[in-house]
Scaffold this motif. Structure first.
Motif, PDB file in Angstrom:
ATOM      1  N   THR A   1      -9.100   5.364   3.842  1.00  0.00           N
ATOM      2  CA  THR A   1      -7.816   4.970   4.423  1.00  0.00           C
ATOM      3  C   THR A   1      -7.266   3.693   3.792  1.00  0.00           C
ATOM      4  O   THR A   1      -6.056   3.462   3.820  1.00  0.00           O
ATOM      5  N   ARG A   2      -8.133   2.863   3.232  1.00  0.00           N
ATOM      6  CA  ARG A   2      -7.617   1.633   2.617  1.00  0.00           C
ATOM      7  C   ARG A   2      -7.226   1.828   1.148  1.00  0.00           C
ATOM      8  O   ARG A   2      -6.761   0.886   0.501  1.00  0.00           O
ATOM      9  N   LEU A   3      -7.377   3.040   0.658  1.00  0.00           N
ATOM     10  CA  LEU A   3      -7.006   3.325  -0.726  1.00  0.00           C
ATOM     11  C   LEU A   3      -5.571   3.838  -0.818  1.00  0.00           C
ATOM     12  O   LEU A   3      -5.054   4.438   0.127  1.00  0.00           O
ATOM     13  N   PRO A   4      -4.902   3.642  -1.958  1.00  0.00           N
ATOM     14  CA  PRO A   4      -3.626   4.330  -2.176  1.00  0.00           C
ATOM     15  C   PRO A   4      -3.831   5.839  -2.069  1.00  0.00           C
ATOM     16  O   PRO A   4      -4.899   6.364  -2.396  1.00  0.00           O
ATOM     17  N   SER A   5      -2.801   6.533  -1.641  1.00  0.00           N
ATOM     18  CA  SER A   5      -2.903   7.974  -1.406  1.00  0.00           C
ATOM     19  C   SER A   5      -3.411   8.722  -2.636  1.00  0.00           C
ATOM     20  O   SER A   5      -4.260   9.613  -2.531  1.00  0.00           O
ATOM     21  N   ALA A   6      -2.894   8.360  -3.819  1.00  0.00           N
ATOM     22  CA  ALA A   6      -3.289   9.076  -5.039  1.00  0.00           C
ATOM     23  C   ALA A   6      -4.780   8.909  -5.323  1.00  0.00           C
ATOM     24  O   ALA A   6      -5.434   9.851  -5.791  1.00  0.00           O
ATOM     25  N   ILE A   7      -5.322   7.732  -5.033  1.00  0.00           N
ATOM     26  CA  ILE A   7      -6.745   7.500  -5.277  1.00  0.00           C
ATOM     27  C   ILE A   7      -7.594   8.237  -4.244  1.00  0.00           C
ATOM     28  O   ILE A   7      -8.610   8.858  -4.586  1.00  0.00           O
TER      29      ILE A   7
ATOM     30  N   MET B   1       0.848  -1.204   0.000  1.00  0.00           N
ATOM     31  CA  MET B   1       0.000   0.000   0.000  1.00  0.00           C
ATOM     32  C   MET B   1       0.881   1.251   0.000  1.00  0.00           C
ATOM     33  O   MET B   1       1.838   1.353   0.756  1.00  0.00           O
ATOM     34  N   GLU B   2       0.541   2.190  -0.808  1.00  0.00           N
ATOM     35  CA  GLU B   2       1.283   3.445  -0.904  1.00  0.00           C
ATOM     36  C   GLU B   2       1.143   4.234   0.400  1.00  0.00           C
ATOM     37  O   GLU B   2       0.099   4.270   1.029  1.00  0.00           O
ATOM     38  N   HIS B   3       2.229   4.852   0.826  1.00  0.00           N
ATOM     39  CA  HIS B   3       2.205   5.680   2.027  1.00  0.00           C
ATOM     40  C   HIS B   3       1.297   6.900   1.814  1.00  0.00           C
ATOM     41  O   HIS B   3       1.375   7.566   0.782  1.00  0.00           O
ATOM     42  N   GLN B   4       0.448   7.172   2.806  1.00  0.00           N
ATOM     43  CA  GLN B   4      -0.448   8.332   2.725  1.00  0.00           C
ATOM     44  C   GLN B   4       0.348   9.597   3.053  1.00  0.00           C
ATOM     45  O   GLN B   4       0.979   9.679   4.109  1.00  0.00           O
ATOM     46  N   ASP B   5       0.343  10.586   2.175  1.00  0.00           N
ATOM     47  CA  ASP B   5       1.152  11.777   2.381  1.00  0.00           C
ATOM     48  C   ASP B   5       0.325  12.964   2.865  1.00  0.00           C
ATOM     49  O   ASP B   5       0.800  14.084   2.886  1.00  0.00           O
ATOM     50  N   PHE B   6      -0.915  12.734   3.255  1.00  0.00           N
ATOM     51  CA  PHE B   6      -1.739  13.794   3.832  1.00  0.00           C
ATOM     52  C   PHE B   6      -2.755  13.134   4.762  1.00  0.00           C
ATOM     53  O   PHE B   6      -3.049  11.946   4.626  1.00  0.00           O
ATOM     54  N   PRO B   7      -3.281  13.896   5.734  1.00  0.00           N
ATOM     55  CA  PRO B   7      -4.221  13.297   6.682  1.00  0.00           C
ATOM     56  C   PRO B   7      -5.489  12.836   5.961  1.00  0.00           C
ATOM     57  O   PRO B   7      -6.122  13.601   5.242  1.00  0.00           O
ATOM     58  N   ILE B   8      -5.840  11.570   6.138  1.00  0.00           N
ATOM     59  CA  ILE B   8      -7.038  11.028   5.508  1.00  0.00           C
ATOM     60  C   ILE B   8      -8.240  11.345   6.392  1.00  0.00           C
ATOM     61  O   ILE B   8      -8.298  10.917   7.547  1.00  0.00           O
ATOM     62  N   PRO B   9      -9.206  12.099   5.894  1.00  0.00           N
ATOM     63  CA  PRO B   9     -10.352  12.458   6.741  1.00  0.00           C
ATOM     64  C   PRO B   9     -11.366  11.332   6.850  1.00  0.00           C
ATOM     65  O   PRO B   9     -11.453  10.462   5.977  1.00  0.00           O
TER      66      PRO B   9
END
Length: 284
Positions: free
Chosen positions: A131-137, A1-9
């Motif tokens: 939260t379970r999605l790649p950051s870009a998606i 899974m891609e690292h999340q680079d912003f807070p996922i709301p």
């Protein structure tokens, strides 16, 4: 899974049993909202915006708001809110190209939201979906939602440079129960205590006022969005005495925390216009 680079709301379900009006609330992120039952009247710069059940709206960041939440018996007042980083709004508008961004951030209604946009809002608010999605998606989904709101008339106004007060509030919000001191804040901002005190005074506030107000506004959010006991809410915002917490809450908001949650006490005046106590806080 891609690292999340912003807070996922994640969407917050705000419930309120008693009618109340809260003055000088400020969000540290813009909020996309839908009123699900009851009525919300939000006012900024003496301009009221009424949102009835089913209506969608956009509440800006760092803009003092007066929020009146009105339950419609026998139901509680209920709104779902999604806190989204400002940068995603700016990125979405840049991609749209033709959007007219207001010079001032004010509350706005998103009218005639199509079913597809309503379904996307619901999807983004459900815990775990983003939260379970790649950051870009996840970013693309949120930017699509922001675009729908903009196309339906709710565009976030331009930001101003954050005040020292705003930066201090952001710091305290990371852990409201921590024993924050002026010394902690001065060290974090690489300045002396005297300089910090002087700069806050120039913004017509003080460290103690911002600390108290930030804690009370976090407490309001916990009362509205969780089932925590009042004693636990008090601990979460740095008060070891529930009675002291309840007294401070009523001093700030004009109603008790139990009235906000349950509507269990008569109120002759709704809310209170108190002396400025630091920043103007998270709107709900």
């Amino acid at each position: 899974m891609e690292h999340q680079d912003f807070p996922i709301p994640t969407g917050a379900l705000i419930r309120q049993g008693g009618r109340a009006c809260f003055y000088r609330l400020v969000n540290t992120n813009p909020l996309l909202i839908q009123v699900q039952s009851g009525t919300k009247i939000v006012t900024a710069n003496d301009k009221p915006l009424r949102l009835d059940a089913g209506a969608y709206g956009l509440l800006p960041d760092y803009q003092p708001l007066t929020m009146e939440n009105i339950p419609k018996a026998p139901q509680q007042y209920q709104t779902i809110a999604l806190s989204v980083p400002r940068q995603l709004f700016e990125d979405a508008y840049a991609r749209m190209g033709s959007v007219a961004v207001p010079s001032m951030p004010l509350p706005a209604r998103s009218s005639n939201m199509p079913d597809e946009a309503a379904a996307l809002f619901e999807y983004c608010c459900q815990p775990g979906n983003l939260t379970r999605l790649p950051s870009a998606i996840a970013r693309a989904r949120l930017m699509e939602l922001i675009t729908w709101f903009a196309l339906c008339g709710a565009v976030l106004g331009q930001s101003s440079s954050p005040r020292l007060e705003d930066r201090l509030r952001q710091m305290i919000e990371t852990d409201p129960a921590f024993d924050w001191t002026l010394r902690h804040a001065a060290h974090a901002f690489n300045m002396s205590e005297a300089t910090l005190r002087r700069k806050l005074a120039a913004e017509n506030t003080s460290f103690s006022e911002i600390l108290s107000d930030t804690r009370m506004n976090r407490a309001l959010g916990l009362v509205q969005t969780t089932a925590l006991s009042m004693a636990q809410v008090a601990l979460e915002v740095g008060y070891h005495s529930p009675s002291q917490f309840a007294a401070r809450f009523k001093e700030r908001f004009g109603v008790s925390p139990r009235h906000v949650r349950n509507g269990s006490e008569p109120v002759e005046r709704i809310g209170t216009e108190v002396e400025r106590s630091g920043a103007d806080v998270l709107s709900r």
